[in-house]
Structure formats: structure tokens, C-alpha cells
Scaffold this motif. Structure first.
Motif, PDB file in Angstrom:
ATOM      1  N   GLU A 117       0.806  -1.217   0.000  1.00 35.24           N
ATOM      2  CA  GLU A 117       0.000   0.000   0.000  1.00 35.24           C
ATOM      3  C   GLU A 117       0.839   1.267   0.000  1.00 35.24           C
ATOM      4  N   SER A 118       1.894   1.295   0.771  1.00 37.55           N
ATOM      5  CA  SER A 118       2.674   2.526   0.877  1.00 37.55           C
ATOM      6  C   SER A 118       4.176   2.304   0.751  1.00 37.55           C
ATOM      7  N   GLY A 119       4.602   1.043   0.568  1.00 38.61           N
ATOM      8  CA  GLY A 119       6.021   0.754   0.513  1.00 38.61           C
ATOM      9  C   GLY A 119       6.545   0.679  -0.907  1.00 38.61           C
ATOM     10  N   VAL A 120       7.853   0.494  -1.019  1.00 38.49           N
ATOM     11  CA  VAL A 120       8.497   0.327  -2.318  1.00 38.49           C
ATOM     12  C   VAL A 120       9.519  -0.804  -2.221  1.00 38.49           C
ATOM     13  N   LEU A 121       9.784  -1.375  -3.370  1.00 40.53           N
ATOM     14  CA  LEU A 121      10.874  -2.335  -3.510  1.00 40.53           C
ATOM     15  C   LEU A 121      12.047  -1.578  -4.111  1.00 40.53           C
ATOM     16  N   LEU A 122      13.125  -1.505  -3.350  1.00 38.27           N
ATOM     17  CA  LEU A 122      14.311  -0.789  -3.813  1.00 38.27           C
ATOM     18  C   LEU A 122      15.299  -1.774  -4.416  1.00 38.27           C
ATOM     19  N   HIS A 153      21.328  -5.653  -4.811  1.00 28.43           N
ATOM     20  CA  HIS A 153      20.494  -6.176  -3.725  1.00 28.43           C
ATOM     21  C   HIS A 153      19.124  -5.514  -3.747  1.00 28.43           C
ATOM     22  N   PHE A 154      18.103  -6.296  -3.424  1.00 30.82           N
ATOM     23  CA  PHE A 154      16.744  -5.776  -3.285  1.00 30.82           C
ATOM     24  C   PHE A 154      16.371  -5.719  -1.806  1.00 30.82           C
ATOM     25  N   GLY A 155      15.426  -4.860  -1.500  1.00 30.32           N
ATOM     26  CA  GLY A 155      14.897  -4.790  -0.154  1.00 30.32           C
ATOM     27  C   GLY A 155      13.608  -3.991  -0.134  1.00 30.32           C
ATOM     28  N   PHE A 156      12.771  -4.278   0.857  1.00 28.09           N
ATOM     29  CA  PHE A 156      11.497  -3.581   1.016  1.00 28.09           C
ATOM     30  C   PHE A 156      11.679  -2.395   1.949  1.00 28.09           C
ATOM     31  N   LEU A 157      11.211  -1.229   1.488  1.00 28.04           N
ATOM     32  CA  LEU A 157      11.273  -0.017   2.300  1.00 28.04           C
ATOM     33  C   LEU A 157       9.855   0.391   2.685  1.00 28.04           C
ATOM     34  N   PRO A 158       9.444   0.168   3.932  1.00 22.29           N
ATOM     35  CA  PRO A 158       8.103   0.590   4.357  1.00 22.29           C
ATOM     36  C   PRO A 158       7.976   2.110   4.269  1.00 22.29           C
ATOM     37  N   GLY A 159       6.803   2.564   3.825  1.00 20.67           N
ATOM     38  CA  GLY A 159       6.569   4.002   3.740  1.00 20.67           C
ATOM     39  C   GLY A 159       7.393   4.708   2.686  1.00 20.67           C
ATOM     40  N   GLY A 160       7.949   3.952   1.749  1.00 20.14           N
ATOM     41  CA  GLY A 160       8.816   4.553   0.745  1.00 20.14           C
ATOM     42  C   GLY A 160       8.113   5.477  -0.227  1.00 20.14           C
TER      43      GLY A 160
END
Length: 245
Positions: free
Chosen positions: A17-22, A32-39
Motif C-alpha cells: 500500500e505505501s512501501g516500495v521495492l528498492l 540487492h533488493f529490499g522492502f522499504l516501508p513508507g517509501g
């Protein structure tokens, strides 16, 4: 599992809903990938645009998990790219090339080259040779380095003007004369003049044709991939001859 590292943003995708995959290139932990909440918040989104540098911390229960990121911006380059269209093409081409690196495989020297190139991208006068150098380094990191130090036929370091399309090795004027129609051009600035001097549009176009040939043969074709269209736009913007009128 937890680690902290330097990183540059390669890509951003919505996730939840509000995060992004960086998608990041990190110095010691590779691509590297990672989830950033509120991104996707108004405060955070401008900080994580492609080309920006971050100090990141990655956490996950197990190493193979996607993991969650916390980030702090350390260098904002994206606003400079917006004012230089060639820089946008250049960074998109750079990021697409880096996606051929295996995930989580560290390449610290390549990371440093990417940071240096990203800093130079807005400067159309100097970035071309640096981009060619990056592509040569990328080929080497992937196991397909060119040998431009001496002639493949004679061992001479003089008059290196060609490259064999079969072996990626330099060829001198005399040794290559009978086969010159089948050989690639080796611009002098790659072996003699260095990157500090001004490079003509023609020499730059020849250098991009050289790296493009081997990227196509050794990287794109084996993986049934097409070259990123942004690379062609970037090269065209840097090698376009000025109208004397």
C-alpha cells in the motif's frame, strides 16, 4: 540477519500500500533488493530516486529473504539528472547493464566506478569516455575483459588500431592490414591518450561501437536480451556532430 552498507539506487517499484521495492547496488553486498516501508511518502520518495546514494541497513530473519531496509540519503543526484536529458538516458543504460550482475555478488571496484560515473553524468563534455571505461570494466567483471595492451599477433605495444571481434584482443596496423575490413576500430584514447584529453565525437562513437559489439555478443545475445534503448539515445546525444552553421 543484519548489515549496513553504502548504496546507490538503481530502481524503485511500488510494493504494498505505501512501501516500495528498492533495487540497490551496494559496495560490499552487490546488487540487492529490499522492502522499504513508507517509501512512497512525500518525504521519502524524493530521497530514493535512481542515482541517489544512500546509507542503508538491511534486516531479515534469514539471508535468502527479501528483507526490510532503513535508509538515509547521503547524496542526491537525481535532481541534476532532470536538467540534463542525456544524464537520464545514461543512468538508465547504466542501471540496465548492472542488472546482468548476479544478485548479492559484491563488486566493490565496480561500485566505485559507478559512483564516479554517476557524479560525472550531467557533464556531457567529459562523461562519454568515462562511460566507455565503465562498460569495459563491466565486461571484465563479468569475465569478458578485452585485452588492449599489446598486439595479439606480434606482441607489440605500438600502433594498436584494431580489435579482433573474435577474441577481443588488440591488433596493430601492420598485423591487421590484410584483415582490416573484418576488424573493429580501436580508438587511440583507450590505449594512448587517456581519458583526461578531449575526445572527438567520431572517436567516442567508435569506442561505443566497440563496447557495444562485445556487450551484444557476450552479454545480451546469450541471455536473449536486447540492448537497453536508453543506451542508443545516450550515445547519440554525446556523439552528435555540431552543425558548423
Amino acid at each position: 540477519m543484519e548489515w549496513s552498507d553504502e548504496a546507490i539506487v538503481l530502481g524503485v517499484r511500488r510494493h504494498g500500500e505505501s512501501g516500495v521495492l528498492l533495487e540497490l547496488l551496494t559496495r560490499d553486498h552487490g546488487r540487492h533488493f529490499g522492502f522499504l516501508p513508507g517509501g512512497r511518502s512525500r518525504k521519502t520518495l524524493p530521497l530514493i530516486q535512481p542515482g541517489n546514494s544512500l546509507a542503508v541497513t538491511w534486516r531479515a530473519r534469514l539471508d535468502q529473504h527479501l528483507g526490510t531496509l532503513s535508509v538515509e540519503a547521503t547524496r542526491l543526484r537525481a535532481p541534476r539528472f532532470i536538467n540534463a536529458p542525456h544524464a537520464l538516458y545514461g543512468f538508465a543504460a547504466l542501471a540496465a547493464s548492472l542488472r546482468f550482475l548476479p544478485e548479492r555478488d559484491p563488486h566493490p571496484a565496480l561500485f566505485d566506478a559507478v559512483i564516479h560515473l554517476s557524479e560525472a553524468l550531467p557533464d556531457a563534455e567529459s562523461v562519454g569516455p568515462l562511460f566507455v571505461e565503465f562498460e569495459l570494466r563491466l565486461l571484465a567483471e563479468l569475465g569478458f575483459g578485452l585485452d588492449l595492451d599489446n598486439c595479439a599477433a606480434t606482441g607489440s605495444r605500438e600502433e594498436l588500431v584494431y580489435v579482433s571481434p573474435r577474441t577481443g584482443r588488440a591488433v596493430s596496423t601492420q598485423a591487421g592490414a590484410p584483415y582490416r575490413e573484418k576488424l573493429l576500430t580501436l580508438p587511440g584514447f583507450l590505449v594512448y591518450d587517456g581519458l583526461a584529453n578531449r575526445v572527438s565525437p567520431q572517436a567516442l562513437a567508435e569506442a561505443f561501437a566497440l563496447t557495444g559489439y562485445f556487450l551484444q555478443r557476450w552479454i545480451y545475445e546469450p541471455q536473449d536480451r536486447a540492448p537497453p534503448p536508453e543506451r542508443a539515445r545516450f550515445v547519440e546525444s554525446l556523439t552528435r556532430e555540431e552543425d558548423p552553421a
